[in-house]
Structures are given as structure tokens and as C-alpha cells.
Design an enzyme around this catalytic site. Structure first.
Site, PDB file in Angstrom:
ATOM      1  N   ARG A  17      -9.932   0.316  -1.545  1.00  0.00           N
ATOM      2  CA  ARG A  17     -10.016   0.250  -2.970  1.00  0.00           C
ATOM      3  C   ARG A  17      -8.670  -0.173  -3.595  1.00  0.00           C
ATOM      4  O   ARG A  17      -8.767  -0.941  -4.390  1.00  0.00           O
ATOM      5  CB  ARG A  17     -10.028   2.010  -3.273  1.00  0.00           C
ATOM      6  CG  ARG A  17     -10.623   2.196  -4.399  1.00  0.00           C
ATOM      7  CD  ARG A  17      -9.566   2.225  -5.720  1.00  0.00           C
ATOM      8  NE  ARG A  17      -8.597   3.121  -5.372  1.00  0.00           N
ATOM      9  CZ  ARG A  17      -7.386   3.060  -6.365  1.00  0.00           C
ATOM     10  NH1 ARG A  17      -7.087   2.008  -7.101  1.00  0.00           N
ATOM     11  NH2 ARG A  17      -6.484   3.791  -5.628  1.00  0.00           N
ATOM     12  N   ASP A  18      -7.482   0.204  -3.384  1.00  0.00           N
ATOM     13  CA  ASP A  18      -6.280   0.098  -4.091  1.00  0.00           C
ATOM     14  C   ASP A  18      -6.134  -1.517  -3.453  1.00  0.00           C
ATOM     15  O   ASP A  18      -5.650  -2.377  -4.227  1.00  0.00           O
ATOM     16  CB  ASP A  18      -5.070   0.900  -3.833  1.00  0.00           C
ATOM     17  CG  ASP A  18      -4.201   0.885  -4.969  1.00  0.00           C
ATOM     18  OD1 ASP A  18      -3.983  -0.039  -5.548  1.00  0.00           O
ATOM     19  OD2 ASP A  18      -3.347   1.764  -5.120  1.00  0.00           O
ATOM     20  N   HIS A  21      -7.635  -4.776  -5.149  1.00  0.00           N
ATOM     21  CA  HIS A  21      -6.851  -5.515  -6.078  1.00  0.00           C
ATOM     22  C   HIS A  21      -6.386  -6.867  -5.442  1.00  0.00           C
ATOM     23  O   HIS A  21      -6.426  -7.857  -6.013  1.00  0.00           O
ATOM     24  CB  HIS A  21      -5.721  -4.908  -7.025  1.00  0.00           C
ATOM     25  CG  HIS A  21      -6.278  -3.616  -7.846  1.00  0.00           C
ATOM     26  ND1 HIS A  21      -6.955  -3.958  -8.971  1.00  0.00           N
ATOM     27  CD2 HIS A  21      -6.147  -2.401  -7.600  1.00  0.00           C
ATOM     28  CE1 HIS A  21      -7.093  -2.957  -9.278  1.00  0.00           C
ATOM     29  NE2 HIS A  21      -6.689  -1.942  -8.744  1.00  0.00           N
ATOM     30  N   SER A 171       1.733   5.051 -10.494  1.00  0.00           N
ATOM     31  CA  SER A 171       1.207   3.852 -10.693  1.00  0.00           C
ATOM     32  C   SER A 171       1.912   2.784 -10.415  1.00  0.00           C
ATOM     33  O   SER A 171       1.380   1.684 -10.145  1.00  0.00           O
ATOM     34  CB  SER A 171       0.161   3.809 -11.827  1.00  0.00           C
ATOM     35  OG  SER A 171      -0.447   4.925 -12.190  1.00  0.00           O
ATOM     36  N   HIS A 198       0.416   9.837  -4.784  1.00  0.00           N
ATOM     37  CA  HIS A 198      -0.052   8.596  -4.349  1.00  0.00           C
ATOM     38  C   HIS A 198       0.823   7.648  -4.817  1.00  0.00           C
ATOM     39  O   HIS A 198       1.355   7.575  -5.978  1.00  0.00           O
ATOM     40  CB  HIS A 198      -1.248   8.333  -5.305  1.00  0.00           C
ATOM     41  CG  HIS A 198      -1.969   6.919  -5.281  1.00  0.00           C
ATOM     42  ND1 HIS A 198      -2.841   6.311  -4.481  1.00  0.00           N
ATOM     43  CD2 HIS A 198      -1.326   5.914  -6.095  1.00  0.00           C
ATOM     44  CE1 HIS A 198      -2.909   5.144  -4.618  1.00  0.00           C
ATOM     45  NE2 HIS A 198      -2.231   4.756  -5.495  1.00  0.00           N
ATOM     46  N   HIS A 200       3.523   4.014  -4.867  1.00  0.00           N
ATOM     47  CA  HIS A 200       3.328   2.439  -4.642  1.00  0.00           C
ATOM     48  C   HIS A 200       5.088   2.100  -4.157  1.00  0.00           C
ATOM     49  O   HIS A 200       5.903   2.725  -4.679  1.00  0.00           O
ATOM     50  CB  HIS A 200       3.080   1.853  -5.933  1.00  0.00           C
ATOM     51  CG  HIS A 200       1.619   1.683  -6.232  1.00  0.00           C
ATOM     52  ND1 HIS A 200       0.830   0.808  -5.628  1.00  0.00           N
ATOM     53  CD2 HIS A 200       0.756   2.517  -6.550  1.00  0.00           C
ATOM     54  CE1 HIS A 200      -0.532   1.016  -5.981  1.00  0.00           C
ATOM     55  NE2 HIS A 200      -0.510   1.838  -6.590  1.00  0.00           N
ATOM     56  N   TYR A 289       2.894  -1.638 -16.192  1.00  0.00           N
ATOM     57  CA  TYR A 289       1.801  -2.117 -15.307  1.00  0.00           C
ATOM     58  C   TYR A 289       1.923  -3.853 -15.024  1.00  0.00           C
ATOM     59  O   TYR A 289       2.575  -4.458 -15.884  1.00  0.00           O
ATOM     60  CB  TYR A 289       0.511  -1.968 -16.137  1.00  0.00           C
ATOM     61  CG  TYR A 289      -0.213  -1.030 -16.002  1.00  0.00           C
ATOM     62  CD1 TYR A 289      -0.577  -0.307 -14.636  1.00  0.00           C
ATOM     63  CD2 TYR A 289      -0.352   0.018 -16.923  1.00  0.00           C
ATOM     64  CE1 TYR A 289      -1.528   0.598 -14.533  1.00  0.00           C
ATOM     65  CE2 TYR A 289      -1.149   1.213 -16.712  1.00  0.00           C
ATOM     66  CZ  TYR A 289      -1.588   1.636 -15.727  1.00  0.00           C
ATOM     67  OH  TYR A 289      -2.244   2.841 -15.321  1.00  0.00           O
TER      68      TYR A 289
END
Lengths: 344, 344
Positions: A17-18, A21, A171, A198, A200, A289
């Protein structure tokens, strides 16, 4: 390892899913089948399968999937013997319609994701998921932009809607270990539901942040094999399982099988190696982002600035996705300030 | 960030020494010049230039260098305006002769490296380096194989010989943050000299371990740009500088220049991306040298075992470089034990 919870650690693998990208949403059905088969064999608890931006994300705006995600979910479900298929849903992108469809195809768990200050938009989706009988978790994104108190307020909302766990989602890969500790500790003290984390890896801290979260009581843990996730990727799952084993935490996931599938099954589908490169490092450092990067570079060229100064200022102003128009204002402000400094 | 030292953090970039392993010691003079020029421009304090196994390592046994290291040291020195060139010396590989030569060419600092239990073999080299007027540091390798108390005993020896700092060196990338904390804290309490820390990223913990070391008082910190070091590489220097900046620690090193040189100068000479792959993960998990891998795989094939079980047992027995013959014994023991388990 001391843990502030007696519940078992449950791993959700997000590479399908991630990681969507990272492959511009071009996963084939056979790739999904082979990865799910291997993860199921290794005993991973949950495997998330959705467009990178969640159910319904296959659009011109977010990027078209090669294969319809419902077909991928169905294929993934058919490969599982013990693992459960999870889906991601961002209210505003996916609708209750897609959620019902995913559930009908056999998805057992949904994470309903909102920006850290917008938990209220998750109420309907959480309700519906619970009515469907799905395991239903809340997913608060960009948590580094909110104070721990704000995060708690929003997490309580999600819990009140029926979320069985609330995730602290980093994120931008911008949280530092003490930031994670403070946030998870506060949620653990104040919520009754489980806490998830979660990460990164933009600042090379994903594994360490995950350890901090687990110590403070997080029990729902995300990882991506070979860091196959957006940006610098997530907590590298097979590495986390190894470190937890060294710390005496048995996740029930087979370490050797994870090492093998990372090399032999996921390795060949990696579009590029998931090192920490300049772009992802800047994002983690500034806390913004990755979609801002190109806009910031354009604005930097126009105003004769370094794009990084713009990104850092955007991070300070807590700019979020959709606020790309703020970038020109920030660039103009910095340029004006620089000019004044030169004059003085 | 709270730090248990008021001394400034000084960074030693090791990509041109530890990274020498990654390029099979084939650095060209122009590569060394361009990397040193960029690091000097970014304000990195020390840049280590030597064969991967230290001065004199260019042999059939350790791998021949493409360019004589003395030529590389001379070239590196000539590119520096503020950075200082450091060299590594392992007594038994390099001799005092090479040390004098490196010093004559302008190397200002030497790290004298021994296995964590063999500090006594460093006395002569530390003495000689001090007599030459070089900054002289001790480098205790494979520290995860020794108790903190043993490490302290050996560090005290190095200090008594004249070492101005002693490094905790995590050669196999096997230490966890609390292990690092305990070791650096003890040395900080008991030694007068500075403490250094050198990490490897096999368990994705190099940055986090380095932060733990700095909090506990380490001030001499190693990193490699883009993780260009042996195994999974070291603490990624440009990432560490970014994280320290976020924590309010100004190293004096220019973050943007580090990001740029990582992408534009070091990136193009990387022989492969420094992801955490199966081999390096197993090494960090088992806590053994990478040179054991091939031998373990051969022994595994012979006895019908998984090489990883052999490596884990070798780690438990604290096998060190040169003890490759122990591998067959370990494999035979495991095979015998398995057979007994089947019989019972």
C-alpha cells in the site's frame, strides 16, 4: 525489553500500500500474490493492500493504478492462510462504497486515515466499518505538526467513534525518538484502545522510533519490507523483527523467512533501492510532504532562494497537503526578509 | 538535546577509509580529491583516508589498493583548507614506518585500532604517534563482544598509553541503543579523555545509537556520507548532521553542503546503494564479521544446516576475525545436537 502494554505486538506490512507510491501504483496481480504468499508463510499478522492514497485513490489526481485495487485485494485474500488483509481509507478520497466492496472481497481490517487535526471526518467511515464487522483502526497523519495534547484530543475523537486502535503516523518521517515517546506515552495513559505507530525513515530513525513507541505501549506496528514505502520508506520490517528478537520480543513472525522474502520476493520488484537521498532527507528535516518539493524548487528559482529554506519555513508554518499555494507566499516573504537584511 | 559533555562534537568522515571496503579498495586519486574538497568546503573536522584495513592494508590478504594510500593521503592533504586528514592504523597490519610516512605527508590524526580485548598491542603505536605530535585516539573494535567492564579496562589501557580519546566501535552493527548508552556512560564516568563512537547500520540503528552515544558524552563521532562504509555502512553523516541540527546541536558542519555533496559528489562513486540487505542484516543480528558469511554457507551446505544458525552460534561464542576454523566445529556441534533432538 520493557513494554508499557501486555498485549501482543501485531505487525501490519504496508509495502503493498505505502509502497504503491514507490511503483507509481503499477503493482501487478502476480507481484501482489507472490508478496502476500510469502508474508502469509512468514506469519505476518496483517497485510495492507490498497492504492497508495487508500481505497478509491486510483484517479488522475493521485495516480491511476495499473490493476484495479479490488482485483488486487481479492487476489491477496485468496493467498492468505493466516494473515489478514487490511485496507486504508482516507475519507474524501475513498467512499463507504469502496469500503463495503473491499469487505465483501474479504478484507478484515480498515485503517481510517485523516490529517492529525481532522479526526471528525472519520466518524462515518469508522461507524460503517464497525457495522460491517471489520476490525477498525484510526490513523492520524502528520502527527509531528500537532502538539501531543492536540493529538490526544483527536485520538479521543476517533476512539469515541469506535476505533479499536489509534495510530500515531509520522507521515514525513520527521519525529525524533523523544517526540514519539512523549506522544505514545500520553495516548497510552489517556486512551483505552490500542495504540499504533507508523514510521517513515527519512531521518534514518524509523526502527529506533518504533522501538520507542513499543516501549511506551504501542502494539500495532507498521513496517515495509526493504523499506518499500513512500519517501525513504517505512520501518524496515525484517530489520525490526530481528531487533525485536534480539530484545526478547517474539512477534510470532518468522525472522528467517522475512529475511528470505525481503531478498528473493520483494527485492526483485523494488523499482530502486530505498536509500535516504537528498529529497527524502530534506522532507524529514523540514517536516513537509514530498509533493511540496517540486513547487518549492520552482519558487526558489523565481526568487533566487534555496528550496530548502522554503521547505523549512513551510514546515514551521505547518503547511499540509493541498496548501501548495502557500509556497509562493513563503518564498516571497523570505526573499523580502533577505533584502531587508542586506539593506540594514 | 542534553549532553553529558561540554566539549564540541567533532565529526570524522570515514567514507574514504571504511568505504574503501565497499569499492574493494579501488578509489582513484580524483575521487579522493573531489570528496575531500567537498567535505572540506562543508567544514567537516576530520577526513579519514587509509586502506579499509588501515595503513599497510594493501596486501593480497586484505585486498590490494588501486592507488598507493600514501599518494591518496598526500592528495587529500593538499585539498584541505580547514579539515584535517586522519589515518587508521591496526597494529599487526600497519607498522610505525607507515605511520611516520603518513605523518610526514600531512596526516594530523591517527586512530590506533585493536580488538576490544587486545588494547595492549596499541601501546607502541600510540606512543610513537604522540611523539610525532599527532592527535592520537584509540579505537576498540567489536565492542559488542565484551562486557562494559572489560571495555572499560581496555579503554583505560589505551588512555594510559596516551590516547586522547577512546572509541567505542560497533564493528558488526550489533549494538542496540541501550547497549551503547551503558558503555559510553561507563567510559565517561571513569576516563578523563574524550569518548568516541563509530557505528554500523546493519540493524538500522546507526543514527539512533550515535544520538545515544552523544547524549552520554561521546564527542568524537564517525559517519559515512551515503552510508559508504563496510557492510550496511555507518551512521549516514548528512542525516546525522540534519538530526543534530533539529536537536539544536550545531556541529559547525554545513548541512546543505553535506546534502549536496552526498547527492552530487559521493552518489556517483557509490558502487551500489547501501540498503540493508540480507547479508548485512544477518551479520548485525548474529554479531559477527562479514568475512564469516561465505565459510558459514559452505559449512551449512556440508552439514545440511541454515548458515544463519551457525552465524548466531558463532556470535554467541564471540568468534573473532582469524577464527574461521571455528566455523566447522560449530556446524558439527549444531548438526550433532539436531540429530540428538530427533532421536529423543
Amino acid at each position: 525489553m520493557k513494554r508499557n502494554s501486555d498485549k501482543p505486538i501485531r505487525i501490519t506490512e504496508v509495502c503493498l500500500r505505502d509502497g504503491s507510491h514507490s511503483v507509481a501504483h503499477q503493482f501487478t496481480e502476480e507481484q501482489v500474490r507472490s508478496v502476500v504468499r510469502a508474508l502469509d508463510d512468514a506469519g505476518v499478522h496483517y497485510i495492507e493492500v490498497s492504492h497508495g492514497d487508500g481505497l478509491g485513490g486510483s484517479t488522475l489526481q493521485y495516480g491511476r493504478s495499473l490493476v484495479d485495487e479490488m482485483k488486487l485485494i481479492e487476489a491477496a485474500v485468496s493467498e492468505c492462510t493466516t494473515s489478514k488483509i487490511a485496507v486504508l481509507q482516507l475519507p474524501g478520497i475513498g467512499t463507504v462504497h469502496e469500503l463495503k466492496q473491499a469487505h465483501a472481497l474479504g478484507a478484515k481490517l480498515v485503517r481510517v486515515a485523516t490529517h492529525v487535526t481532522e479526526a471528525d471526518v472519520s466518524a462515518q467511515h469508522i461507524n460503517m466499518a464497525r457495522e460491517l464487522g471489520m476490525e477498525t483502526l484510526g490513523f492520524l497523519m502528520m502527527t509531528h505538526t500537532a502538539t501531543p495534547e492536540k493529538l490526544l484530543e483527536q485520538a479521543k475523537l476517533m476512539e469515541s467513534y469506535g476505533a479499536e486502535a489509534v495510530y500515531v503516523t509520522d507521515s514525513a518521517g520527521a519525529l525524533l525518538p523523544d517526540d514519539v515517546r512523549e506522544r505514545v506515552r500520553l495516548l497510552r495513559q489517556e486512551l483505552s484502545c490500542e495504540i499504533g505507530f507508523h514510521a517513515h525513515n527519512n531521518l534514518s530513525l524509523a526502527v529506533a522510533n518504533t522501538l520507542a513507541a513499543i516501549e511506551e505501549g504501542a502494539t500495532r506496528i507498521d513496517g515495509s519490507v526493504r523499506c518499500l514505502g513512500a519517501g525513504a520508506g517505512n520501518t524496515q520490517t525484517e530489520v525490526l523483527i530481528a531487533v525485536l528478537a534480539r530484545l526478547g520480543v517474539d512477534t510470532g513472525v518468522d525472522l528467517y523467512k522475512m529475511m528470505d522474502l525481503a531478498e528473493d520476493v520483494v527485492g526483485p520488484i523494488l523499482p530502486r533501492s530505498q536509500e535516504i537521498r537528498k529529497g527524502s532527507l530534506v522532507m524529514g528535516y523540514a517536516g513537509v510532504y514530498s509533493s511540496f518539493l517540486l513547487h518549492a524548487e520552482r519558487a526558489a528559482a523565481r526568487f533566487g532562494l534555496d528550496a530548502r529554506d522554503i521547505l523549512v519555513e513551510l514546515g514551521r508554518r505547518k503547511a499540509i497537503g493541498g496548501q501548495e499555494d502557500m509556497i509562493i507566499d513563503v518564498a516571497a516573504d523570505i526573499a523580502k526578509q533577505r533584502k531587508q537584511e542586506v539593506v540594514q
